[in-house]
Motif scaffolding. Structure first.
Motif, PDB file in Angstrom:
ATOM      1  N   THR B 213      60.993  26.580  88.878  1.00  0.00           N
ATOM      2  CA  THR B 213      61.556  27.314  90.166  1.00  0.00           C
ATOM      3  C   THR B 213      63.031  26.276  89.880  1.00  0.00           C
ATOM      4  O   THR B 213      63.007  25.822  89.867  1.00  0.00           O
ATOM      5  CB  THR B 213      60.937  26.520  91.069  1.00  0.00           C
ATOM      6  OG1 THR B 213      59.234  26.178  90.988  1.00  0.00           O
ATOM      7  CG2 THR B 213      61.366  27.036  92.243  1.00  0.00           C
ATOM      8  N   THR B 365      55.227  29.136  93.604  1.00  0.00           N
ATOM      9  CA  THR B 365      55.488  28.333  94.904  1.00  0.00           C
ATOM     10  C   THR B 365      56.740  26.836  94.409  1.00  0.00           C
ATOM     11  O   THR B 365      56.865  26.701  93.493  1.00  0.00           O
ATOM     12  CB  THR B 365      53.849  27.687  94.475  1.00  0.00           C
ATOM     13  OG1 THR B 365      53.633  27.012  92.895  1.00  0.00           O
ATOM     14  CG2 THR B 365      53.120  28.417  94.221  1.00  0.00           C
ATOM     15  N   PHE B 366      56.515  26.493  95.073  1.00  0.00           N
ATOM     16  CA  PHE B 366      57.532  25.153  95.483  1.00  0.00           C
ATOM     17  C   PHE B 366      57.209  24.377  96.094  1.00  0.00           C
ATOM     18  O   PHE B 366      57.657  23.269  95.364  1.00  0.00           O
ATOM     19  CB  PHE B 366      58.535  25.200  97.556  1.00  0.00           C
ATOM     20  CG  PHE B 366      58.926  26.639  97.980  1.00  0.00           C
ATOM     21  CD1 PHE B 366      59.516  27.109  96.871  1.00  0.00           C
ATOM     22  CD2 PHE B 366      57.669  27.658  98.680  1.00  0.00           C
ATOM     23  CE1 PHE B 366      60.062  28.815  96.685  1.00  0.00           C
ATOM     24  CE2 PHE B 366      58.508  28.934  98.461  1.00  0.00           C
ATOM     25  CZ  PHE B 366      60.228  29.927  97.691  1.00  0.00           C
ATOM     26  N   GLY B 367      55.100  23.646  95.430  1.00  0.00           N
ATOM     27  CA  GLY B 367      54.970  22.643  96.467  1.00  0.00           C
ATOM     28  C   GLY B 367      54.954  22.089  94.549  1.00  0.00           C
ATOM     29  O   GLY B 367      54.720  23.026  93.646  1.00  0.00           O
ATOM     30  N   ASP B 368      54.126  20.945  94.203  1.00  0.00           N
ATOM     31  CA  ASP B 368      53.438  20.684  93.032  1.00  0.00           C
ATOM     32  C   ASP B 368      52.101  21.457  92.761  1.00  0.00           C
ATOM     33  O   ASP B 368      51.856  21.904  93.890  1.00  0.00           O
ATOM     34  CB  ASP B 368      52.979  18.893  92.826  1.00  0.00           C
ATOM     35  CG  ASP B 368      53.778  18.318  93.102  1.00  0.00           C
ATOM     36  OD1 ASP B 368      55.043  18.632  92.617  1.00  0.00           O
ATOM     37  OD2 ASP B 368      53.973  16.714  93.404  1.00  0.00           O
ATOM     38  N   ASN B 369      52.133  21.550  91.796  1.00  0.00           N
ATOM     39  CA  ASN B 369      50.600  22.060  91.408  1.00  0.00           C
ATOM     40  C   ASN B 369      49.675  20.547  90.500  1.00  0.00           C
ATOM     41  O   ASN B 369      50.271  20.426  89.812  1.00  0.00           O
ATOM     42  CB  ASN B 369      49.944  23.934  91.150  1.00  0.00           C
ATOM     43  CG  ASN B 369      51.066  23.256  90.152  1.00  0.00           C
ATOM     44  OD1 ASN B 369      50.448  23.441  89.084  1.00  0.00           O
ATOM     45  ND2 ASN B 369      52.137  24.800  89.686  1.00  0.00           N
ATOM     46  N   ASP B 370      48.016  21.807  90.886  1.00  0.00           N
ATOM     47  CA  ASP B 370      47.698  20.616  89.954  1.00  0.00           C
ATOM     48  C   ASP B 370      46.618  21.828  89.158  1.00  0.00           C
ATOM     49  O   ASP B 370      45.633  21.631  87.999  1.00  0.00           O
ATOM     50  CB  ASP B 370      46.491  19.714  90.159  1.00  0.00           C
ATOM     51  CG  ASP B 370      45.463  19.929  91.128  1.00  0.00           C
ATOM     52  OD1 ASP B 370      44.667  18.841  92.131  1.00  0.00           O
ATOM     53  OD2 ASP B 370      45.366  21.456  91.349  1.00  0.00           O
ATOM     54  N   GLY B 371      46.948  22.590  88.865  1.00  0.00           N
ATOM     55  CA  GLY B 371      46.929  23.912  87.906  1.00  0.00           C
ATOM     56  C   GLY B 371      45.666  24.469  88.298  1.00  0.00           C
ATOM     57  O   GLY B 371      44.980  25.854  87.707  1.00  0.00           O
ATOM     58  N   ASP B 372      45.507  24.326  89.969  1.00  0.00           N
ATOM     59  CA  ASP B 372      44.063  25.055  90.440  1.00  0.00           C
ATOM     60  C   ASP B 372      44.271  26.060  90.906  1.00  0.00           C
ATOM     61  O   ASP B 372      45.854  26.551  91.495  1.00  0.00           O
ATOM     62  CB  ASP B 372      43.278  24.553  90.794  1.00  0.00           C
ATOM     63  CG  ASP B 372      43.535  22.989  92.065  1.00  0.00           C
ATOM     64  OD1 ASP B 372      42.749  22.421  92.324  1.00  0.00           O
ATOM     65  OD2 ASP B 372      44.295  23.887  92.699  1.00  0.00           O
TER      66      ASP B 372
END
Lengths: 450, 372
Positions: B213, B365-372
């Motif tokens: 991002t 997206t703006f937040g973290d993701n854990d790939g799901d």
């Protein structure tokens, strides 16, 4: 039973408490500094709650900041071991509450934090190397029953094991998905960049990732393999931090897996920390005037055993609940969450909602951004339970606008691991009439047949 | 612990046996070729598309401002026509300039300052009556920029003779001329600011070769999708009534008064397609199409995603070409044809927003993701 009652030195527990408290403090501060309280909890007009937790509401701004202030204070107290049980209890409640406000922000590692905090409530992690011992010397304890340490190892073992098992499928191992999409995105990196767009590299990463998850907990348990295994833990998690935007997760795992080390190692860590401290705690004195063994009244012990048996039974069963649902798990996501399924799919979607006034037959397309943040909209577009919740919200909104029994339909296109977008849910179904439950949602179109 | 380990291993192997081995993608093994050269794409797009767009827009707004000055000095029919033509040229150029709302344009919030519509006629008239105009107050966002000029130059009278009177004999003619001058000067200044900002930003843009991002590729794709949605919703969908239970709003089209809404929508679509393909006056350079081809991205039916996207651009353009200007009149006389065009534009949204970003692993997206 040796893994339950054998007296063990308390040092691993004390280090674990300090490590957990510290990483939570950093994690919470990072969350605040990124402005996420505002973006995720204050700005949105609508929140996606978890099934059964619709009573969890986002408090107004002051309340939200208070929750996070409590998180900061309690994680600090946990770290130094002051008013420990209250502190870790507060941390658990506040953290879990925040996580329950909106499932948009659901992450497996947030769930892991809740679980770890819950387990920490049950153990006397403040009876060594803590402000509580300095305050009340009679709390000082050197020996604890083995279970107080082993529950954390068992929990982490389950996390890695289920994460590993979930990678044993065609997409991950043979198609090297989603890594063959994600890794080339990092091809700008110096030295290794060019390699990352090679298919064999994605395959190698996939296989290594699966094997790592499956075997690392056992290698950490065995004394002979522990040290090299921990080095692999560090390298593996740092590599994931480098390639993927997964926030604090790698650092949390690197921190909490230290629990696998022996008491001797932890005593060394503590004596190192001791040299850093200006105020020396009471436990450093030589004479053993206080009770050294941690004794719990039998009744209380029975309760703790019961709680732990229930907890670990659930931990074994919840990740397997997906077996009860038909269809492809990654597509339907029924039974997907709370199962340590991480980094498994590249899924994206676009969804258009339509509200029809049954009395006139006229239809409006909904502009999602007027109700949802972009983050919420993106997460919702690929998850059926969130789609349904939003559809119900829209039905209510239009009911308020004076439309009787509005018909809410959704045209939703989703792509999974590079499959190309296809219709996700039945666009003819009136979602306003569908109810949320643990049953299979029949309006999810099968992945293969469209 | 040992017993547990054995139990776990047995359980694990059972689950592996049960676990479905169905394949997700129509995707095949990516080619064993060097990585896509994102930097080359960014250089092509900045040097051959973005900078020329800002340069042309700066020229067009300077010409517009000069035409306003000439007109205000001695308003007559010839100068009005010249001014209208300068305005139309600027509005057309804006269609290939609006996408790049990052870097200097984002700082200047160029998009809303230049092109917030439908314009607020009451607010404009109030400003004219009062003889004051503050560009910084929120209410004036819909009383400035190209849409306000669209009204002032084409909507203040039934024909050019009537319009000319508003700048000559009307009691507020002087105020109106002053308002014109302020608006065109503001546009000219904004265009110049952003263009000069790109002088130094260009290196930043071309050097940010990651995909996170905030990286150039991510910003470009995000804004491309966002601007395309503006085109789909505001230029076509909302006026055609798709978001209002079928109630149409013909006056909400872009460039309602100058009656070139459709022409602009076509230019806009074409401009977005050019960014996608990397095409410019310099030829067909590296674009998102090449990136998708390199990534071996597939559409639902297993064919090339790039081909599917190009076909959908063509389908949307064909449907738009089936309409005529003034679009507002089309919306009234043949709403079905307009919504049909909207449907084709909508399909392209899905391909650009979902298929393209997902195939390239671009984070939106703006937040973290854990790939799901």
């Amino acid at each position: 039973m040796t893994e339950i009652n054998t007296p063990k030195h308390i040092a691993p527990l004390a280090v674990f408490r300090i490590a957990f408290g510290t990483i939570m403090l950093i994690s919470t501060l990072r969350f605040i500094l990124k402005g996420w309280i505002e973006a995720f909890y204050i700005q949105p007009v609508f929140h996606f709650t978890f099934y059964g937790f619709h009573w969890v509401k986002a408090p107004a701004a002051t309340g939200m900041y208070t929750l996070f202030a409590l998180l900061v204070i309690s994680s600090l107290l946990v770290t130094i071991g002051l008013f420990y049980r209250i502190a870790i209890g507060t941390f658990f409640l506040c953290f879990t509450y925040v996580e329950l406000i909106d499932q948009t922000t659901y992450l497996n590692h947030y769930y892991l934090i809740s679980v770890m905090a819950f387990l920490l409530i049950l153990v006397p992690a403040n009876r060594y190397f803590s402000a509580d011992v300095w305050r009340k010397p009679q709390l000082y304890t050197e020996c604890v029953p083995a279970w107080t340490i082993n529950i954390f190892k068992l929990q982490l073992l389950l996390v890695y094991l289920f994460a590993g098992i979930s990678k044993l499928n065609y997409d991950w191992l043979i198609a090297a998905m989603p890594l063959s999409i994600w890794l080339p995105a990092s091809s700008w990196m110096p030295v290794i960049g060019q390699l990352l767009s090679k298919f064999w590299v994605a395959s190698a990463f996939s296989w290594f990732g699966a094997l790592f998850d499956l075997f690392i907990p056992f290698l950490l348990i065995r004394k002979e393999t522990r040290k090299p295994a921990y080095i692999v833990v560090i390298i593996f998690h740092l590599a994931t931090a480098l390639f993927f935007k997964i926030g604090m997760f790698p650092y949390i795992m690197i921190t909490v897996t230290t629990i696998f080390f022996s008491a001797d190692t932890h005593l060394e860590i503590l004596s190192f920390l001791n040299t850093l401290r200006s105020v020396k705690a009471k436990e450093s004195h030589g004479s053993h005037r206080y009770a050294e063994s941690y004794l719990i009244p039998l009744q209380k012990m029975d309760l703790i055993y019961a709680v732990l048996i229930i907890h670990f039974s659930l931990q074994l069963l919840i990740p397997l609940r997906y077996l009860l649902y038909p269809g492809k798990l990654y597509w339907t996501e029924e039974g997907y969450r709370f199962s340590w399924r991480v980094m498994l799919m590249e899924k994206g979607g676009t969804i258009f909602f339509h509200v029809k006034d049954p009395s006139t037959g006229r239809t409006s397309e909904i502009t999602n951004p007027q109700y949802l943040t972009r983050f919420q909209e993106n997460m919702m577009a690929t998850q059926p339970d969130m789609i349904l919740q939003y559809a119900h919200f829209l039905a209510e909104e239009y009911q308020k606008k004076g439309i009787k029994n509005p018909v809410v339909t959704a045209q939703s296109y989703v792509t999974l691991n590079g499959s190309g977008s296809r219709l996700y849910i039945d666009s003819t179904v009136n979602l306003a009439n569908e109810t949320e439950s643990f049953d299979h949602k029949k309006w999810i179109l099968p992945f293969d047949k469209n | 612990m040992r017993k547990f380990i054995y139990a776990a291993l047995i359980a694990a192997s059972t689950i592996i046996a049960i676990q479905s081995c169905k394949k997700s993608g129509g995707s095949t093994t990516p080619e064993e070729s060097p990585a896509f050269d994102r930097k080359a794409m960014l250089i092509n797009i900045s040097a051959n598309i973005i900078l020329p767009a800002y340069t042309s827009f700066q020229t067009a707004t300077a010409n517009l401002d000069a035409a306003v000055t000439a007109f205000n000095a001695s308003p007559d029919n010839t100068k009005l026509v010249a001014l209208q033509s300068a305005f139309q040229a600027a509005y057309k150029q804006w269609q290939s300039t609006s996408v790049f709302e990052f870097g200097p344009a984002e700082t200047a919030t160029l998009r809303v300052n230049v092109n917030t519509y439908p314009t607020d006629v009451n607010q404009i008239n109030a400003n004219v009556t009062a003889g004051t105009y503050d560009p910084n107050i929120l209410a004036n966002l819909s009383a400035k920029g190209l849409p306000a000029l669209d009204y002032l130059l084409f909507g203040t009278g039934a024909d050019n003779n009537a319009i000319l009177l508003m700048y000559t004999t009307d009691s507020r003619a002087a105020n109106r001329r002053a308002y014109l001058a302020k608006l065109s000067a503001e546009l000219k200044a904004e265009a110049a600011t952003v263009l000069s900002g790109w002088g130094s930003y260009r290196a930043t843009f071309e050097g940010s070769v990651g995909t996170a991002t905030g990286s150039s590729t991510s910003s470009l794709i995000n804004q491309l999708v966002y601007d395309y949605e503006i085109l789909k919703n505001y230029e076509v969908g909302i006026p055609a009534g798709v978001q209002s239970m079928g109630t149409t709003f013909p006056t909400k089209v872009q460039a309602y008064y100058s009656k070139m809404s459709l022409q602009l929508a076509l230019l806009h679509t074409q401009a977005i397609q050019n960014i996608y393909t990397g095409k410019s006056a310099q030829g067909d350079g590296q674009g998102l199409d090449d990136y998708l081809i390199k990534s071996n991205a597939k559409a639902k039916d297993g064919s090339s995603l790039n081909t599917t996207i190009l076909n959908q651009f063509a389908a949307a353009i064909t449907k738009l070409q089936g309409l005529t200007d003034p679009l507002s009149a089309n919306i009234v006389s043949n709403p079905a044809a307009v919504t049909a065009a909207y449907t084709e534009l909508q399909k392209l949204t899905v391909l650009l927003k979902t298929d393209m970003t997902s195939s390239l692993g671009i984070l939106i997206t703006f937040g973290d993701n854990d790939g799901d």
